[in-house]
Design an enzyme around this catalytic site. Structure first.
Site, short mmCIF file in Angstrom:
data_model
loop_
_atom_site.label_atom_id
_atom_site.label_comp_id
_atom_site.label_asym_id
_atom_site.label_seq_id
_atom_site.Cartn_x
_atom_site.Cartn_y
_atom_site.Cartn_z
N HIS A 1 27.80 64.02 27.73
CA HIS A 1 29.09 64.57 27.27
C HIS A 1 28.94 65.96 26.68
O HIS A 1 29.45 66.25 25.60
CB HIS A 1 29.76 63.63 26.26
CG HIS A 1 30.01 62.25 26.77
ND1 HIS A 1 30.83 61.37 26.12
CD2 HIS A 1 29.55 61.58 27.85
CE1 HIS A 1 30.85 60.22 26.78
NE2 HIS A 1 30.08 60.34 27.84
N ARG B 1 37.53 64.11 27.27
CA ARG B 1 36.28 63.36 27.09
C ARG B 1 35.06 64.18 27.48
O ARG B 1 34.15 64.37 26.69
CB ARG B 1 36.31 62.06 27.89
CG ARG B 1 35.06 61.20 27.74
CD ARG B 1 35.20 59.88 28.48
NE ARG B 1 34.01 59.05 28.36
CZ ARG B 1 32.99 59.07 29.22
NH1 ARG B 1 33.03 59.90 30.27
NH2 ARG B 1 31.95 58.29 29.05
N GLY C 1 36.06 60.04 33.03
CA GLY C 1 36.45 58.92 32.19
C GLY C 1 35.22 58.13 31.79
O GLY C 1 34.08 58.46 32.16
N GLU D 1 40.16 61.93 35.62
CA GLU D 1 41.49 62.51 35.71
C GLU D 1 41.43 64.01 36.02
O GLU D 1 40.49 64.71 35.65
CB GLU D 1 42.27 62.28 34.42
CG GLU D 1 41.63 62.76 33.15
CD GLU D 1 42.37 62.27 31.91
OE1 GLU D 1 42.92 63.13 31.18
OE2 GLU D 1 42.38 61.05 31.67
N TYR E 1 45.60 65.80 25.63
CA TYR E 1 45.46 64.99 26.84
C TYR E 1 44.98 63.56 26.56
O TYR E 1 44.68 62.82 27.49
CB TYR E 1 44.57 65.72 27.85
CG TYR E 1 45.30 66.96 28.35
CD1 TYR E 1 46.07 66.92 29.49
CD2 TYR E 1 45.30 68.15 27.60
CE1 TYR E 1 46.79 68.04 29.90
CE2 TYR E 1 46.02 69.26 28.01
CZ TYR E 1 46.77 69.19 29.16
OH TYR E 1 47.50 70.28 29.57
#
Length: 704
Positions: free
Chosen positions: A494, A556, A575, A581, A591
């Site tokens: 991430h 994310r 996700g 998305e 968002y």
């Protein structure tokens, strides 16, 4: 004051002004009273369960009692919470109600806006101004949670003019130490149980988050040192690691990684052979096949498509479990192919191949008609590292980043010749997805300034820098490095990393990840889980919505950014385990992550912006995007495919899939100078940070 009268206008400086106006009527000086806690909530981000058309959540803390937040009518409960931007001790909450007040409500605090602690409640609310002055709670988020309205008829909701939160920012900002590297306790074909040594913390560890390969799979309390991740697949390699968190929301750096391959299941029965395999369409570069579905004693997991030549078969495509056909792309014009299809299950049992072979000859090359969309594919280069950021230079050659080796490589797509132009300094990988990621040039000024804009992980953070490229010597001039933006938190996964200049060259946008702390995404004071916007020299544009680098939030892990012909910014993000998305980014937009993943979760929350398209994670896990002639192209890793989607107004229509299983994992797509597209794979070694252990290709794709 009559119930229907509007309360007097209130501003956060009202008490100070009143004190200044009062005359001094004493000759003695009393002992100084303790200083009152300051207002913390003015113009902080607000999120509500619903909002009436007149009255957005953001109006609840704008300092004016002439504006208000109003919930939807006729429904209980309703809530609104504020993000203070950092952990605070809350000592006072001041509510100024419109006529539609709350009879029963509570005040809650939270570190992550998921788990709430009640610090006040009443069933005798009377509206007007309710000043709660003896509170004692700690959290970054403060919520009013109403359960009974003063006006209980169906035409009224809650109407709150001001929600003021007072207290002190600070307290615990120290994260726990990394947990110990996990050890294997037990495994089954569908689950793995691990244990680890405890983290330490200056206050106390409140919980552990357990991940495999960047996906959250379990959570336990701070006193528990073992956990089980379920819903796994048999005979699959996974990497498990643990993060610790404390009550203030601080998240540790990750533990080491435990690599586990789940054992096979007892199922040894393969699916039945796909039936009646036949072709339904043929172009110069693709063949569409169809078949009758296979069956299995457990479940069919998917299909593989092979080309068989002299008894040797080569995989040229795949199809999802519920498919009864697929399009095989990347073929050579006017060439004979001999197709065979198999089915496989979750335990890697594969059926026999379909018979007879389907013999098809692709048509002769005929340009690239609009009906085809994606046409001839030509390999222009290979690399043994993870190919991440990629740009085209004015002479038509390519620069790309090697994520794990930390080098920038110059590739001539006409000859395949390549060389390293240099190593980016101060890059540190993360034993996961961090390293040398984003690469961009200014479309307006690069020809004269030769700046390369780079995003990378350092030993302490993720950051954006720029370094001069010398085209004469074909080298990276590391002595010219300028650090533009620091303080983007890092973690094993991430880390985001995509960079994109606005078409006019005025602003540089960056996609960041939440650093495996979902609360970062909703904190507009954090640079994580965001789309960022800075000037080319690293300064902050005056019109940024939060007066820092943040442009949009609630993301994310952003790895795709692209501008369309109207100058609008599109974004792609991973996700967790439900949906990826694609979003159309607006200034200051929220968002939804972590409350909302795609369209799953509390996505109806007022203020959350819905995605324009979603993808099941198994068919997505998409990274880079590009836009060419009003079509969005989305490169997917786990989904091993390319999506092509037509931009129609603010919608995405005519969604098509190409290269499903043809080239493996796809990471990066960028425009090529001739109107085609560069496309890079991400096969092997893309989750371990080990340099030069990958097997990647860079292609030119002709487009209609």
């Amino acid at each position: 004051m009559p119930a229907s009268a509007a309360p007097a206008r209130w501003s956060p400086s009202a008490a100070v002004a009143a004190q200044a106006a009062a005359p001094n009527q004493t000759t003695s000086t009393p002992a100084a009273a303790p200083a009152a806690d300051p207002l913390l909530s003015l113009n902080k981000p607000a999120t509500a369960s619903s909002s009436g058309s007149c009255c957005a959540a953001a109006l609840v803390d704008d300092g004016s009692s002439t504006t208000r937040w109003a919930s939807a009518a006729g429904a209980d409960p309703q809530w609104i919470y504020l993000d203070l931007g950092a952990t605070a001790h809350v000592s006072r909450v001041r509510l100024q109600w419109d006529t539609s007040c709350a009879t029963a409500y509570e005040i809650d605090v939270s570190a992550d806006h998921t788990s709430w602690t009640k610090i006040y409640s009443t069933t005798a609310g009377k509206g007007g101004v309710e000043d709660l002055t003896t509170l004692d709670g700690t959290g970054r988020y403060v919520r009013m949670y109403g359960t009974k309205r003063c006006r209980s008829d169906a035409s009224h909701g809650y109407s709150l003019q001001e929600l003021g939160v007072y207290g002190t920012i600070g307290g615990d900002t120290t994260p726990p130490s990394p947990p110990g590297t996990p050890t294997l306790v037990s495994d089954t074909p569908n689950s793995v149980t691990i244990a680890w040594a405890a983290s330490t913390d200056n206050v106390g560890v409140s919980g552990y988050d357990i991940y495999h390969d960047g996906q959250l799979c379990a959570q336990v309390g701070g006193s528990t040192l073992t956990a089980t991740c379920s819903s796994l697949s048999p005979n699959v390699a996974y990497g498990f690691y643990v993060n610790a968190r404390d009550a203030a929301g601080n998240v540790s750096q990750p533990s080491g990684t435990l690599h586990v391959t789940t054992p096979p299941s007892g199922d040894t029965t393969p699916p039945t052979v796909p039936g009646n395999v036949h072709s339904t369409a043929v172009t110069s570069t693709s063949v569409t096949l169809a078949w009758t579905a296979s069956t299995d004693n457990v479940a069919v997991a998917g299909y593989r498509v092979y080309n068989v030549v002299n008894g040797t078969r080569t995989q040229v495509g795949t199809a999802d479990a519920n498919a009864t056909g697929t399009q095989v792309d990347g073929l050579t014009p006017n060439t004979a192919y001999h197709f065979q299809v198999t089915a496989y299950d979750g335990n890697a049992n594969e059926s026999a191949g379909s018979t007879p072979l389907v013999d098809v000859t692709t048509s002769a090359a005929d340009g690239c008609p609009p009906s085809q969309g994606v046409c001839t594919v030509t390999q222009v280069g290979t690399d043994d590292d993870v190919v991440w950021g990629l740009v085209t230079l004015p002479d038509g050659t390519i620069l790309f980043n090697e994520r794990d080796a930390h080098d920038i490589v110059h590739l001539n797509p006409k000859t395949g010749a390549k060389k390293s132009i240099g190593t980016v300094p101060n890059v540190q990988s993360t034993d996961g997805e961090g390293g040398l990621t984003g690469l961009e040039i200014n479309p307006v000024s690069f020809a004269s300034d030769h700046w390369l804009y780079i995003m990378h992980t350092s030993p302490t953070d993720n950051r954006i820098v720029r370094i001069k490229y010398d085209p004469t010597t074909d080298t990276l001039q590391t002595a010219t490095e300028q650090i533009l933006l620091t303080g983007i938190e890092r973690n094993k996964f991430h880390n985001g990393g995509r960079l994109r200049f606005s078409p006019d060259g005025k602003y540089l946008y960056a996609g960041t990840g939440d650093a495996q702390n979902g609360a970062n995404a909703q904190n507009t004071s954090s640079l994580n889980g965001k789309v960022l916007r800075i000037n080319p020299d690293g300064t902050i544009p005056a019109d940024n919505p939060f007066h820092n680098a943040v442009w949009s939030y609630g993301h994310r892990n952003v790895q795709g950014l692209a501008f369309d012909a109207e100058g609008r910014l599109w974004e792609q993000e991973f996700g967790n385990n439900i949906m990826d998305e694609t979003n159309l980014i607006v200034k200051g937009g929220n968002y939804g992550w972590p409350s909302c993943e795609g369209t799953s979760g509390t996505c109806g929350t007022a203020g959350f912006i819905a995605p324009k398209h979603t993808y099941p994670v198994a068919e997505g896990s998409c990274s880079g995007i590009t836009i060419i002639r009003d079509f969005l192209y989305v490169a997917c890793e786990r989904g091993t495919r390319l999506y092509r989607e037509q931009i129609s107004g603010s919608s995405l229509t005519n969604v098509q899939q190409f290269f499903v299983g043809t080239y493996g994992r796809l990471r990066t797509v960028e425009p090529a100078p001739d109107g085609g597209m560069w496309m890079a794979t991400s096969n092997g070694g893309d989750k371990d940070s080990i340099p030069h252990n990958s097997n990647n290709q860079i292609f030119h794709v002709a487009l209609s």
